[in-house]
Design an enzyme around this catalytic site. Sequence first.
Site, PDB file in Angstrom:
ATOM      1  N   PRO A   1      -5.398  44.199  17.679  1.00  0.00           N
ATOM      2  CA  PRO A   1      -5.964  44.044  16.276  1.00  0.00           C
ATOM      3  C   PRO A   1      -6.754  45.246  15.938  1.00  0.00           C
ATOM      4  CG  PRO A   1      -6.952  42.250  17.790  1.00  0.00           C
ATOM      5  CD  PRO A   1      -5.995  43.112  18.686  1.00  0.00           C
TER       6      PRO A   1
ATOM      7  N   ARG B   1     -16.828  34.982  36.904  1.00  0.00           N
ATOM      8  CA  ARG B   1     -15.688  35.161  36.118  1.00  0.00           C
ATOM      9  C   ARG B   1     -14.615  34.238  36.615  1.00  0.00           C
ATOM     10  NH1 ARG B   1     -14.836  41.388  36.584  1.00  0.00           N
ATOM     11  NH2 ARG B   1     -13.016  41.082  35.551  1.00  0.00           N
TER      12      ARG B   1
ATOM     13  N   HIS C   1      -4.497  46.178  39.119  1.00  0.00           N
ATOM     14  CA  HIS C   1      -6.019  46.158  39.372  1.00  0.00           C
ATOM     15  C   HIS C   1      -6.373  44.893  40.347  1.00  0.00           C
ATOM     16  CE1 HIS C   1      -6.389  48.391  35.467  1.00  0.00           C
ATOM     17  NE2 HIS C   1      -6.130  49.430  36.186  1.00  0.00           N
TER      18      HIS C   1
ATOM     19  N   GLN D   1      -3.102  44.785  33.732  1.00  0.00           N
ATOM     20  CA  GLN D   1      -4.292  45.409  34.432  1.00  0.00           C
ATOM     21  C   GLN D   1      -5.388  44.176  34.632  1.00  0.00           C
ATOM     22  OE1 GLN D   1      -5.909  49.028  31.924  1.00  0.00           O
ATOM     23  NE2 GLN D   1      -4.457  47.824  30.534  1.00  0.00           N
ATOM     24  N   ASN D   2      -5.104  42.965  34.109  1.00  0.00           N
ATOM     25  CA  ASN D   2      -5.842  41.716  34.359  1.00  0.00           C
ATOM     26  C   ASN D   2      -5.919  41.091  35.710  1.00  0.00           C
ATOM     27  OD1 ASN D   2      -6.273  42.167  31.513  1.00  0.00           O
ATOM     28  ND2 ASN D   2      -4.740  40.635  31.178  1.00  0.00           N
ATOM     29  N   VAL D   3      -7.101  40.751  36.030  1.00  0.00           N
ATOM     30  CA  VAL D   3      -7.318  40.352  37.371  1.00  0.00           C
ATOM     31  C   VAL D   3      -7.391  38.693  37.579  1.00  0.00           C
ATOM     32  CG1 VAL D   3      -8.632  42.389  38.128  1.00  0.00           C
ATOM     33  CG2 VAL D   3      -9.800  40.609  37.270  1.00  0.00           C
ATOM     34  N   ASP D   4      -7.164  38.038  36.385  1.00  0.00           N
ATOM     35  CA  ASP D   4      -7.298  36.862  36.095  1.00  0.00           C
ATOM     36  C   ASP D   4      -6.092  35.589  36.679  1.00  0.00           C
ATOM     37  OD1 ASP D   4      -7.255  37.196  32.679  1.00  0.00           O
ATOM     38  OD2 ASP D   4      -5.716  36.626  33.897  1.00  0.00           O
TER      39      ASP D   4
HETATM   40  C1  BV8 Z   1      -8.211  55.893  39.924  1.00  0.00           C
HETATM   41  C2  BV8 Z   1     -10.676  45.426  38.236  1.00  0.00           C
HETATM   42  C3  BV8 Z   1      -8.491  57.588  41.431  1.00  0.00           C
HETATM   43  C4  BV8 Z   1     -12.211  45.313  38.296  1.00  0.00           C
HETATM   44  C5  BV8 Z   1     -10.310  47.393  36.514  1.00  0.00           C
HETATM   45  C6  BV8 Z   1      -7.639  59.984  34.746  1.00  0.00           C
HETATM   46  C7  BV8 Z   1      -6.903  59.629  35.867  1.00  0.00           C
HETATM   47  C8  BV8 Z   1      -7.239  58.849  36.942  1.00  0.00           C
HETATM   48  C9  BV8 Z   1      -8.444  58.237  37.115  1.00  0.00           C
HETATM   49  C10 BV8 Z   1      -9.184  58.427  35.879  1.00  0.00           C
HETATM   50  C11 BV8 Z   1      -8.942  59.431  34.956  1.00  0.00           C
HETATM   51  N1  BV8 Z   1      -9.971  59.367  33.952  1.00  0.00           N
HETATM   52  C12 BV8 Z   1     -10.812  58.658  34.193  1.00  0.00           C
HETATM   53  C13 BV8 Z   1     -10.486  57.945  35.437  1.00  0.00           C
HETATM   54  C14 BV8 Z   1     -11.503  57.101  36.349  1.00  0.00           C
HETATM   55  C15 BV8 Z   1     -11.067  55.696  35.873  1.00  0.00           C
HETATM   56  C16 BV8 Z   1     -10.947  55.372  34.401  1.00  0.00           C
HETATM   57  O1  BV8 Z   1      -9.907  55.101  34.115  1.00  0.00           O
HETATM   58  N2  BV8 Z   1     -11.971  55.435  33.624  1.00  0.00           N
HETATM   59  C17 BV8 Z   1     -12.078  55.119  32.316  1.00  0.00           C
HETATM   60  C18 BV8 Z   1     -13.073  54.237  31.779  1.00  0.00           C
HETATM   61  C19 BV8 Z   1     -12.232  56.444  31.411  1.00  0.00           C
HETATM   62  N3  BV8 Z   1     -10.162  55.195  36.501  1.00  0.00           N
HETATM   63  C20 BV8 Z   1     -10.348  54.689  37.749  1.00  0.00           C
HETATM   64  O2  BV8 Z   1     -11.304  54.688  38.312  1.00  0.00           O
HETATM   65  C21 BV8 Z   1      -9.152  54.144  38.531  1.00  0.00           C
HETATM   66  N4  BV8 Z   1      -9.081  54.558  39.793  1.00  0.00           N
HETATM   67  O3  BV8 Z   1      -7.978  56.588  39.183  1.00  0.00           O
HETATM   68  O4  BV8 Z   1      -8.807  56.232  41.155  1.00  0.00           O
HETATM   69  C22 BV8 Z   1      -8.380  57.861  42.604  1.00  0.00           C
HETATM   70  C23 BV8 Z   1      -7.390  58.392  43.378  1.00  0.00           C
HETATM   71  C24 BV8 Z   1      -7.258  58.542  44.739  1.00  0.00           C
HETATM   72  C25 BV8 Z   1      -8.276  58.265  45.554  1.00  0.00           C
HETATM   73  C26 BV8 Z   1      -9.495  57.786  44.827  1.00  0.00           C
HETATM   74  C27 BV8 Z   1      -9.618  57.567  43.566  1.00  0.00           C
HETATM   75  C28 BV8 Z   1      -9.100  52.368  38.617  1.00  0.00           C
HETATM   76  C29 BV8 Z   1      -9.233  51.662  37.328  1.00  0.00           C
HETATM   77  C30 BV8 Z   1      -9.407  50.414  37.840  1.00  0.00           C
HETATM   78  C31 BV8 Z   1     -10.587  49.788  37.197  1.00  0.00           C
HETATM   79  N5  BV8 Z   1     -10.591  48.369  37.531  1.00  0.00           N
HETATM   80  N6  BV8 Z   1     -10.310  46.114  36.871  1.00  0.00           N
HETATM   81  C32 BV8 Z   1     -12.594  44.112  37.292  1.00  0.00           C
HETATM   82  O5  BV8 Z   1     -11.898  43.754  36.524  1.00  0.00           O
HETATM   83  O6  BV8 Z   1     -13.701  43.745  37.471  1.00  0.00           O
HETATM   84  S1  BV8 Z   1     -10.230  47.899  34.937  1.00  0.00           S
HETATM   85  C33 BV8 Z   1     -11.020  46.948  33.944  1.00  0.00           C
HETATM   86  O7  BV8 Z   1     -11.074  47.591  32.605  1.00  0.00           O
HETATM   87  C34 BV8 Z   1     -10.122  45.817  33.645  1.00  0.00           C
HETATM   88  O8  BV8 Z   1      -8.873  45.532  34.492  1.00  0.00           O
HETATM   89  C35 BV8 Z   1      -9.738  45.618  32.132  1.00  0.00           C
HETATM   90  O9  BV8 Z   1      -8.009  45.407  32.191  1.00  0.00           O
HETATM   91  C36 BV8 Z   1      -9.976  47.110  32.037  1.00  0.00           C
HETATM   92  C37 BV8 Z   1     -10.145  47.546  30.607  1.00  0.00           C
HETATM   93  O10 BV8 Z   1      -8.986  47.744  29.822  1.00  0.00           O
HETATM   94  P1  BV8 Z   1      -8.302  46.696  29.022  1.00  0.00           P
HETATM   95  O11 BV8 Z   1      -7.519  45.900  29.792  1.00  0.00           O
HETATM   96  O12 BV8 Z   1      -7.659  47.537  27.909  1.00  0.00           O
HETATM   97  O13 BV8 Z   1      -9.634  45.784  28.323  1.00  0.00           O
HETATM   98  P2  BV8 Z   1     -10.515  46.349  27.303  1.00  0.00           P
HETATM   99  O14 BV8 Z   1     -11.662  45.396  27.476  1.00  0.00           O
HETATM  100  O15 BV8 Z   1     -10.774  48.011  27.371  1.00  0.00           O
HETATM  101  O16 BV8 Z   1      -9.709  46.258  25.835  1.00  0.00           O
HETATM  102  C38 BV8 Z   1      -9.445  44.991  25.216  1.00  0.00           C
HETATM  103  C39 BV8 Z   1      -8.366  45.246  24.155  1.00  0.00           C
HETATM  104  O17 BV8 Z   1      -7.814  44.032  23.944  1.00  0.00           O
HETATM  105  C40 BV8 Z   1      -8.979  46.027  22.986  1.00  0.00           C
HETATM  106  O18 BV8 Z   1      -8.157  47.065  22.681  1.00  0.00           O
HETATM  107  C41 BV8 Z   1      -9.106  44.750  22.094  1.00  0.00           C
HETATM  108  O19 BV8 Z   1      -8.931  45.467  20.767  1.00  0.00           O
HETATM  109  C42 BV8 Z   1      -7.946  44.311  22.500  1.00  0.00           C
HETATM  110  N7  BV8 Z   1      -7.783  42.726  21.911  1.00  0.00           N
HETATM  111  C43 BV8 Z   1      -8.897  41.723  21.769  1.00  0.00           C
HETATM  112  N8  BV8 Z   1      -8.457  40.609  21.620  1.00  0.00           N
HETATM  113  C44 BV8 Z   1      -7.124  40.647  21.392  1.00  0.00           C
HETATM  114  C45 BV8 Z   1      -6.651  42.291  21.660  1.00  0.00           C
HETATM  115  N9  BV8 Z   1      -5.568  42.362  21.846  1.00  0.00           N
HETATM  116  C46 BV8 Z   1      -4.528  41.375  21.616  1.00  0.00           C
HETATM  117  N10 BV8 Z   1      -4.709  40.287  21.215  1.00  0.00           N
HETATM  118  C47 BV8 Z   1      -6.099  39.824  21.301  1.00  0.00           C
HETATM  119  N11 BV8 Z   1      -6.302  38.540  21.085  1.00  0.00           N
END
Ligand code: BV8
Length: 268
Positions: free
Chosen positions: A239, A91, A144, A126-129
């Site tokens: 989108p 990545r 993140h 949220q991006n790491v890049d």
């Molecule tokens: C935590 C780093 C607690 C790593 C990432 C409720 C409350 C708290 C936690 C949770 C909860 N429910 C569930 C959880 C657990 C979990 C979570 O959220 N799970 C989800 C999936 C249900 N959360 C966690 O674990 C978080 N930690 O809460 O800890 C805690 C407290 C105390 C002690 C211990 C623990 C940590 C979350 C962070 C995870 N790390 N990144 C890495 O990158 O390798 S998150 C990772 O996902 C990326 O950062 C990325 O950004 C993210 C995905 O989200 P998006 O950025 O939205 O990207 P995605 O691909 O999903 O969507 C892209 C969008 O772009 C789409 O909608 C698409 O339509 C759109 N798009 C496409 N092209 C375009 C566009 N938009 C505009 N223009 C375009 N051209």
Amino acid sequence: MDSPRPVESIDRPKTVTEKDQQAQTEMIRRFLDQADSLAVLTGAGVSAESGIPTFRDAQTGLWAKYDPMELATPEAFARDPALVSRWYDERRRRCAECEPNPGHLALARLQDELEAAGKRFTLITQNVDRLHQRAGSRDPLELHGTFWIWRCTSCGEEREERAIPLPEYPPRCRCGGARRPGVVWFGEALSESVLAAARRAAEHCELFMSLGTSSLVEPAASLGRIASSAGAKTVEINPQETPLSSRVDISVRGATGEILPLILPAQG
Ligand code: BV8
Ligand code: ZN
């Protein structure tokens, strides 16, 4: 190297006419003129037009059989530190070959314009890049973390790691410990100070924009809800529809690389 996806390849619902979009961008520009403080949350979609796959995109090649949600966890690193550090190295390599896109550049210019006018601007990503920083954005809140910083799992030493490829998998610290990417994995807590600053910005801003995020990952996704509950004007650009789309004042079905340059004040 995969070339950046042309914007037209991004699947966009046909319902939104150009005229609707023009009316939306004019309204967003009016919101910007009226607001004294802006908070922006970006997700992987903002980097998509630079050629960086989002978390929702299918993984390709060697990584096709792995689920990013599985790999981006402390358990995966504990089980196979070499595989996970190789994934992050891949990545990083791809990112180093990509350029910030017009969406990143527009956000950097927006920060310049607003801060020059004495307004407050907070970029939360949220991006790491670190493409925002390469585009000129200053002081983004990296919810993140980033894969350009690596931390020793033994002594905790953190340092920027720019070598591509990494010297070994996992890279080693001077103390002999394995170093991990300085990102927040699923199941790990975010930095309290970064999250508190992001929550404050969402609570106090007059305008909140959610850009290129599926609004599924918590606690990042809660920021849009905090802003709208606190009475901010709210805008989304994506989108696709997301769980936030029905709550915001304006939800633009579009690509950030296309729409964000349109909301900037005319280059003057
Ligand atoms: C935590 C780093 C607690 C790593 C990432 C409720 C409350 C708290 C936690 C949770 C909860 N429910 C569930 C959880 C657990 C979990 C979570 O959220 N799970 C989800 C999936 C249900 N959360 C966690 O674990 C978080 N930690 O809460 O800890 C805690 C407290 C105390 C002690 C211990 C623990 C940590 C979350 C962070 C995870 N790390 N990144 C890495 O990158 O390798 S998150 C990772 O996902 C990326 O950062 C990325 O950004 C993210 C995905 O989200 P998006 O950025 O939205 O990207 P995605 O691909 O999903 O969507 C892209 C969008 O772009 C789409 O909608 C698409 O339509 C759109 N798009 C496409 N092209 C375009 C566009 N938009 C505009 N223009 C375009 N051209
Ligand atoms: Zn060490």
